[in-house]
Design a protein around this motif. Structure first.
Motif, PDB file in Angstrom:
ATOM      1  N   LEU A 193     -48.943   4.802-110.601  1.00 19.28           N
ATOM      2  CA  LEU A 193     -48.632   4.730-109.180  1.00 19.28           C
ATOM      3  C   LEU A 193     -49.508   3.685-108.491  1.00 19.28           C
ATOM      4  O   LEU A 193     -49.008   2.854-107.721  1.00 19.28           O
ATOM      5  CB  LEU A 193     -48.834   6.104-108.531  1.00 19.28           C
ATOM      6  CG  LEU A 193     -48.574   6.176-107.041  1.00 19.28           C
ATOM      7  CD1 LEU A 193     -47.083   6.056-106.760  1.00 19.28           C
ATOM      8  CD2 LEU A 193     -49.126   7.450-106.464  1.00 19.28           C
ATOM      9  N   LEU A 194     -50.796   3.691-108.787  1.00 23.47           N
ATOM     10  CA  LEU A 194     -51.698   2.710-108.181  1.00 23.47           C
ATOM     11  C   LEU A 194     -51.377   1.290-108.632  1.00 23.47           C
ATOM     12  O   LEU A 194     -51.435   0.348-107.834  1.00 23.47           O
ATOM     13  CB  LEU A 194     -53.145   3.054-108.521  1.00 23.47           C
ATOM     14  CG  LEU A 194     -53.714   4.278-107.806  1.00 23.47           C
ATOM     15  CD1 LEU A 194     -55.104   4.599-108.335  1.00 23.47           C
ATOM     16  CD2 LEU A 194     -53.749   4.059-106.316  1.00 23.47           C
TER      17      LEU A 194
ATOM     18  N   LEU B  95     -41.165   4.119-100.899  1.00 23.14           N
ATOM     19  CA  LEU B  95     -40.589   5.031-101.886  1.00 23.14           C
ATOM     20  C   LEU B  95     -41.655   5.638-102.797  1.00 23.14           C
ATOM     21  O   LEU B  95     -41.602   6.829-103.125  1.00 23.14           O
ATOM     22  CB  LEU B  95     -39.541   4.311-102.725  1.00 23.14           C
ATOM     23  CG  LEU B  95     -38.217   4.028-102.025  1.00 23.14           C
ATOM     24  CD1 LEU B  95     -37.343   3.152-102.898  1.00 23.14           C
ATOM     25  CD2 LEU B  95     -37.512   5.314-101.690  1.00 23.14           C
ATOM     26  N   LEU B  96     -42.629   4.845-103.203  1.00 26.00           N
ATOM     27  CA  LEU B  96     -43.715   5.362-104.045  1.00 26.00           C
ATOM     28  C   LEU B  96     -44.550   6.399-103.297  1.00 26.00           C
ATOM     29  O   LEU B  96     -44.945   7.422-103.869  1.00 26.00           O
ATOM     30  CB  LEU B  96     -44.596   4.222-104.542  1.00 26.00           C
ATOM     31  CG  LEU B  96     -43.985   3.341-105.631  1.00 26.00           C
ATOM     32  CD1 LEU B  96     -44.835   2.101-105.833  1.00 26.00           C
ATOM     33  CD2 LEU B  96     -43.846   4.114-106.920  1.00 26.00           C
ATOM     34  N   LEU B  97     -44.810   6.162-102.017  1.00 30.76           N
ATOM     35  CA  LEU B  97     -45.582   7.116-101.237  1.00 30.76           C
ATOM     36  C   LEU B  97     -44.799   8.407-101.003  1.00 30.76           C
ATOM     37  O   LEU B  97     -45.378   9.504-101.040  1.00 30.76           O
ATOM     38  CB  LEU B  97     -46.013   6.486 -99.913  1.00 30.76           C
ATOM     39  CG  LEU B  97     -47.017   5.343-100.036  1.00 30.76           C
ATOM     40  CD1 LEU B  97     -47.297   4.730 -98.670  1.00 30.76           C
ATOM     41  CD2 LEU B  97     -48.301   5.811-100.694  1.00 30.76           C
ATOM     42  N   ILE B  98     -43.493   8.296-100.785  1.00 28.11           N
ATOM     43  CA  ILE B  98     -42.657   9.494-100.645  1.00 28.11           C
ATOM     44  C   ILE B  98     -42.637  10.273-101.951  1.00 28.11           C
ATOM     45  O   ILE B  98     -42.737  11.508-101.956  1.00 28.11           O
ATOM     46  CB  ILE B  98     -41.231   9.111-100.200  1.00 28.11           C
ATOM     47  CG1 ILE B  98     -41.231   8.629 -98.758  1.00 28.11           C
ATOM     48  CG2 ILE B  98     -40.267  10.286-100.366  1.00 28.11           C
ATOM     49  CD1 ILE B  98     -39.926   8.033 -98.302  1.00 28.11           C
ATOM     50  N   PHE B  99     -42.518   9.574-103.064  1.00 30.72           N
ATOM     51  CA  PHE B  99     -42.520  10.242-104.357  1.00 30.72           C
ATOM     52  C   PHE B  99     -43.837  10.960-104.601  1.00 30.72           C
ATOM     53  O   PHE B  99     -43.870  12.092-105.100  1.00 30.72           O
ATOM     54  CB  PHE B  99     -42.250   9.231-105.479  1.00 30.72           C
ATOM     55  CG  PHE B  99     -42.302   9.835-106.842  1.00 30.72           C
ATOM     56  CD1 PHE B  99     -41.277  10.636-107.294  1.00 30.72           C
ATOM     57  CD2 PHE B  99     -43.387   9.616-107.676  1.00 30.72           C
ATOM     58  CE1 PHE B  99     -41.318  11.206-108.552  1.00 30.72           C
ATOM     59  CE2 PHE B  99     -43.445  10.175-108.936  1.00 30.72           C
ATOM     60  CZ  PHE B  99     -42.400  10.980-109.374  1.00 30.72           C
ATOM     61  N   ASN B 100     -44.938  10.323-104.238  1.00 29.76           N
ATOM     62  CA  ASN B 100     -46.255  10.925-104.421  1.00 29.76           C
ATOM     63  C   ASN B 100     -46.393  12.189-103.558  1.00 29.76           C
ATOM     64  O   ASN B 100     -46.911  13.206-104.022  1.00 29.76           O
ATOM     65  CB  ASN B 100     -47.347   9.922-104.077  1.00 29.76           C
ATOM     66  CG  ASN B 100     -48.705  10.403-104.491  1.00 29.76           C
ATOM     67  OD1 ASN B 100     -48.860  11.078-105.496  1.00 29.76           O
ATOM     68  ND2 ASN B 100     -49.709  10.051-103.709  1.00 29.76           N
ATOM     69  N   ALA B 101     -45.935  12.141-102.317  1.00 29.25           N
ATOM     70  CA  ALA B 101     -45.998  13.317-101.446  1.00 29.25           C
ATOM     71  C   ALA B 101     -45.119  14.440-101.977  1.00 29.25           C
ATOM     72  O   ALA B 101     -45.528  15.616-101.963  1.00 29.25           O
ATOM     73  CB  ALA B 101     -45.572  12.934-100.031  1.00 29.25           C
TER      74      ALA B 101
END
Length: 68
Positions: free
Chosen positions: A6-7, A50-56
């Protein structure tokens, strides 16, 4: 998805935004390579969101699974 992956994806998107912002001709931003660079900047911003939504969503799922 692993935190490291992710990072890496977030950093890659930020690097793409940085590079494409140097390509944009701010006097004529909708012509030639500047248009392509603007499209790439918007696409990178969408990828970050999208990555931040997936992480949440993943964090919420972990909390739900932990309560059950």
């Amino acid at each position: 998805m692993n935190k490291i992956l992710l990072l890496v994806l977030l950093v890659l998107a930020l690097v793409l935004i940085g590079y494409n912002s140097t390509v944009v001709n701010f006097e004529k931003p909708l012509e030639g390579d500047s248009l392509v660079a603007l499209i790439c900047i918007v696409a990178s911003l969408c990828a970050i969101i999208l990555l931040l939504i997936f992480n949440a969503a993943r964090k919420i799922q972990k909390k739900i699974d932990g309560e059950s």
